[in-house]
Motif scaffolding. Structure first.
Motif, PDB file in Angstrom:
ATOM      1  N   ALA A   1       0.841  -1.208   0.000  1.00 53.90           N
ATOM      2  CA  ALA A   1       0.000   0.000   0.000  1.00 53.90           C
ATOM      3  C   ALA A   1       0.872   1.253   0.000  1.00 53.90           C
ATOM      4  O   ALA A   1       0.582   2.236  -0.704  1.00 53.90           O
ATOM      5  N   VAL A   2       1.945   1.220   0.774  1.00 59.71           N
ATOM      6  CA  VAL A   2       2.848   2.378   0.825  1.00 59.71           C
ATOM      7  C   VAL A   2       3.496   2.584  -0.550  1.00 59.71           C
ATOM      8  O   VAL A   2       3.581   3.719  -1.047  1.00 59.71           O
ATOM      9  N   ASP A   3       3.946   1.491  -1.177  1.00 61.90           N
ATOM     10  CA  ASP A   3       4.545   1.603  -2.520  1.00 61.90           C
ATOM     11  C   ASP A   3       3.570   2.265  -3.497  1.00 61.90           C
ATOM     12  O   ASP A   3       3.947   3.140  -4.285  1.00 61.90           O
ATOM     13  N   LEU A   4       2.302   1.829  -3.440  1.00 62.99           N
ATOM     14  CA  LEU A   4       1.311   2.400  -4.360  1.00 62.99           C
ATOM     15  C   LEU A   4       1.071   3.879  -4.079  1.00 62.99           C
ATOM     16  O   LEU A   4       0.966   4.692  -5.003  1.00 62.99           O
TER      17      LEU A   4
ATOM     18  N   ARG B   1       6.389   2.695   9.063  1.00 64.16           N
ATOM     19  CA  ARG B   1       6.340   2.264   7.662  1.00 64.16           C
ATOM     20  C   ARG B   1       5.593   3.295   6.820  1.00 64.16           C
ATOM     21  O   ARG B   1       5.898   3.512   5.660  1.00 64.16           O
ATOM     22  N   GLN B   2       4.561   3.904   7.430  1.00 57.35           N
ATOM     23  CA  GLN B   2       3.661   4.753   6.641  1.00 57.35           C
ATOM     24  C   GLN B   2       4.049   6.231   6.627  1.00 57.35           C
ATOM     25  O   GLN B   2       3.478   6.982   5.854  1.00 57.35           O
ATOM     26  N   TYR B   3       4.990   6.619   7.478  1.00 57.45           N
ATOM     27  CA  TYR B   3       5.262   8.064   7.595  1.00 57.45           C
ATOM     28  C   TYR B   3       6.288   8.501   6.547  1.00 57.45           C
ATOM     29  O   TYR B   3       7.484   8.256   6.687  1.00 57.45           O
ATOM     30  N   LEU B   4       5.799   9.101   5.497  1.00 53.95           N
ATOM     31  CA  LEU B   4       6.661   9.615   4.431  1.00 53.95           C
ATOM     32  C   LEU B   4       6.191  11.023   4.100  1.00 53.95           C
ATOM     33  O   LEU B   4       4.981  11.279   4.078  1.00 53.95           O
ATOM     34  N   VAL B   5       7.144  11.902   3.830  1.00 58.19           N
ATOM     35  CA  VAL B   5       6.762  13.300   3.576  1.00 58.19           C
ATOM     36  C   VAL B   5       7.291  13.765   2.218  1.00 58.19           C
ATOM     37  O   VAL B   5       8.268  13.216   1.695  1.00 58.19           O
ATOM     38  N   THR B   6       6.633  14.780   1.702  1.00 59.10           N
ATOM     39  CA  THR B   6       7.103  15.382   0.448  1.00 59.10           C
ATOM     40  C   THR B   6       7.629  16.802   0.685  1.00 59.10           C
ATOM     41  O   THR B   6       8.170  17.413  -0.230  1.00 59.10           O
ATOM     42  N   SER B   7       7.450  17.319   1.884  1.00 57.38           N
ATOM     43  CA  SER B   7       7.979  18.662   2.187  1.00 57.38           C
ATOM     44  C   SER B   7       9.488  18.549   2.445  1.00 57.38           C
ATOM     45  O   SER B   7       9.994  17.452   2.695  1.00 57.38           O
ATOM     46  N   PRO B   8      10.216  19.674   2.401  1.00 58.98           N
ATOM     47  CA  PRO B   8      11.661  19.618   2.625  1.00 58.98           C
ATOM     48  C   PRO B   8      11.995  18.967   3.968  1.00 58.98           C
ATOM     49  O   PRO B   8      11.323  19.221   4.980  1.00 58.98           O
TER      50      PRO B   8
ATOM     51  N   ALA C   1      -3.337   0.819   8.748  1.00 56.16           N
ATOM     52  CA  ALA C   1      -2.932  -0.505   9.233  1.00 56.16           C
ATOM     53  C   ALA C   1      -2.945  -0.589  10.759  1.00 56.16           C
ATOM     54  O   ALA C   1      -3.391  -1.591  11.331  1.00 56.16           O
ATOM     55  N   ALA C   2      -2.458   0.459  11.432  1.00 52.34           N
ATOM     56  CA  ALA C   2      -2.436   0.421  12.900  1.00 52.34           C
ATOM     57  C   ALA C   2      -3.861   0.354  13.448  1.00 52.34           C
ATOM     58  O   ALA C   2      -4.149  -0.390  14.392  1.00 52.34           O
ATOM     59  N   GLY C   3      -4.756   1.113  12.827  1.00 61.72           N
ATOM     60  CA  GLY C   3      -6.152   1.094  13.257  1.00 61.72           C
ATOM     61  C   GLY C   3      -6.766  -0.293  13.071  1.00 61.72           C
ATOM     62  O   GLY C   3      -7.531  -0.765  13.918  1.00 61.72           O
TER      63      GLY C   3
ATOM     64  N   ALA D   1     -11.683  10.063   7.841  1.00 57.99           N
ATOM     65  CA  ALA D   1     -11.318  11.284   7.104  1.00 57.99           C
ATOM     66  C   ALA D   1      -9.984  11.849   7.555  1.00 57.99           C
ATOM     67  O   ALA D   1      -9.165  12.260   6.761  1.00 57.99           O
ATOM     68  N   SER D   2      -9.728  11.920   8.886  1.00 53.89           N
ATOM     69  CA  SER D   2      -8.412  12.393   9.323  1.00 53.89           C
ATOM     70  C   SER D   2      -7.630  11.177   9.773  1.00 53.89           C
ATOM     71  O   SER D   2      -8.074  10.422  10.622  1.00 53.89           O
ATOM     72  N   GLY D   3      -6.450  10.988   9.171  1.00 55.85           N
ATOM     73  CA  GLY D   3      -5.732   9.731   9.303  1.00 55.85           C
ATOM     74  C   GLY D   3      -4.896   9.579  10.553  1.00 55.85           C
ATOM     75  O   GLY D   3      -4.812  10.457  11.380  1.00 55.85           O
ATOM     76  N   ASP D   4      -4.249   8.404  10.676  1.00 56.98           N
ATOM     77  CA  ASP D   4      -3.372   8.134  11.810  1.00 56.98           C
ATOM     78  C   ASP D   4      -1.960   7.937  11.313  1.00 56.98           C
ATOM     79  O   ASP D   4      -1.192   7.190  11.856  1.00 56.98           O
ATOM     80  N   SER D   5      -1.639   8.596  10.180  1.00 50.51           N
ATOM     81  CA  SER D   5      -0.360   8.287   9.562  1.00 50.51           C
ATOM     82  C   SER D   5       0.817   9.032  10.175  1.00 50.51           C
ATOM     83  O   SER D   5       1.949   8.702   9.912  1.00 50.51           O
ATOM     84  N   GLY D   6       0.586  10.023  10.988  1.00 54.33           N
ATOM     85  CA  GLY D   6       1.696  10.772  11.567  1.00 54.33           C
ATOM     86  C   GLY D   6       2.189  10.148  12.835  1.00 54.33           C
ATOM     87  O   GLY D   6       1.402   9.646  13.628  1.00 54.33           O
ATOM     88  N   PRO D   7       3.529  10.153  13.073  1.00 57.25           N
ATOM     89  CA  PRO D   7       4.026   9.575  14.302  1.00 57.25           C
ATOM     90  C   PRO D   7       3.402  10.175  15.543  1.00 57.25           C
ATOM     91  O   PRO D   7       3.263   9.527  16.553  1.00 57.25           O
TER      92      PRO D   7
END
Ligand code: SF4
Length: 265
Positions: A49-52, A169-176, A197-199, A255-261
């Motif tokens: 899922a992360v790759d996609l 695994r899921q925490y990836l950013v596009t900001s600097p 996934a954690a949920g 709607a608001s995710g749990d992807s942030g550490p």
């Protein structure tokens, strides 16, 4: 003449994530499993899922800033982990060879003591449903200001990469990357993941243990797992545990995710 080695039976799953077919294979589990034994299959699905999600992000013209050696998110954030993940981490640490086991345990003990000294350990160990969003954010900021480096961070890299928790695994950013030094005040852009996934793991654990389950900060995972060892060592029919976990994964994300550490379930 010896018989050829027998192939271990496998289970095969066909899923659709972001509209794409995803096939996942894993060794057939034993008849009964602990909850943490479901994690390897969920990790495989999560990684796909992360790759996609990364492919979609790049197709939109954005670039993932996260690189090996950039460990800002491992240096201070209260990474939430589910109880089965906490137990998996305890087993992982218990099986480390010495002197590494003692070193990692000492790092955990240091972080726990500093959280206790700051009066934050109970907040991150015993989730209180009555805590408001503002209180939770305030506690997360106070945790962040303590600068508690993850006990598994070694030479600016994750020392348990294959076994790292879902949130890592899921925490990836596009900001600097430099913005990650203070995600509470900087506009960090986190890639939205298609599955929570954690949920899913949390709801599966809640259903099977018949008791509400909550995430805790990774730094408190060993404390939690030791205190709840008997509960987390319970076993369940593997067919039931795996199918519940996969069904929970297939649920639409909130709607608001749990992807942030810094966030949790
Ligand atoms: S487990 Fe690994 S990826 Fe997660 S915070 Fe710790 S060092 Fe970083």
């Amino acid at each position: 003449m010896t018989d050829p080695p027998r192939q271990r039976p496998t289970i095969r799953l066909q899923l659709r994530i972001l509209g794409e077919p995803v096939a996942v294979e894993a060794p057939m589990p034993p008849e009964r499993v602990r909850l943490d034994e479901v994690l390897p299959l969920l990790h495989k699905i999560d990684d796909r899922a992360v790759d996609l999600a990364v492919q979609r992000t790049e197709a939109d013209g954005k670039t993932v800033s996260c690189r090996k050696g950039c460990s800002a998110c491992c240096r201070a954030q209260p990474v939430p982990v589910t109880p089965p993940e906490a137990y998996a981490l305890l087993r992982l640490v218990e099986n480390l060879p010495e002197p590494r086991r003692a070193e990692v345990r000492a790092r955990f003990a240091d972080r726990v003591q500093r959280l206790r000294d700051a009066g934050l350990a109970d907040h991150f160990l015993q989730r209180d449903r009555d805590v408001t969003k503002e209180q939770a954010r305030d506690a997360a900021q106070r945790y962040f200001r303590l600068g508690l480096v993850c006990p598994f961070l070694e030479d600016d890299a994750c020392g348990i990469y294959e076994d790292r928790p879902f949130v890592c695994r899921q925490y990836l950013v596009t900001s600097p990357a430099e913005l990650c030094r203070d995600p509470f005040t900087n506009p960090v852009e986190v890639i939205r993941m298609p599955i929570a996934a954690a949920g899913a793991m949390l709801r599966t654990a809640t259903n099977l243990l018949k008791k509400p389950q909550f995430t805790m900060a990774l730094t408190l995972a060993l404390e939690y797992a030791q205190a709840h060892r008997a509960e987390l060592e319970r076993t369940f029919a593997s067919r039931n545990a795996f199918s519940q976990a996969v069904q929970e994964l297939a649920r639409p994300r909130p709607a608001s995710g749990d992807s942030g550490p810094a966030s949790g379930d």
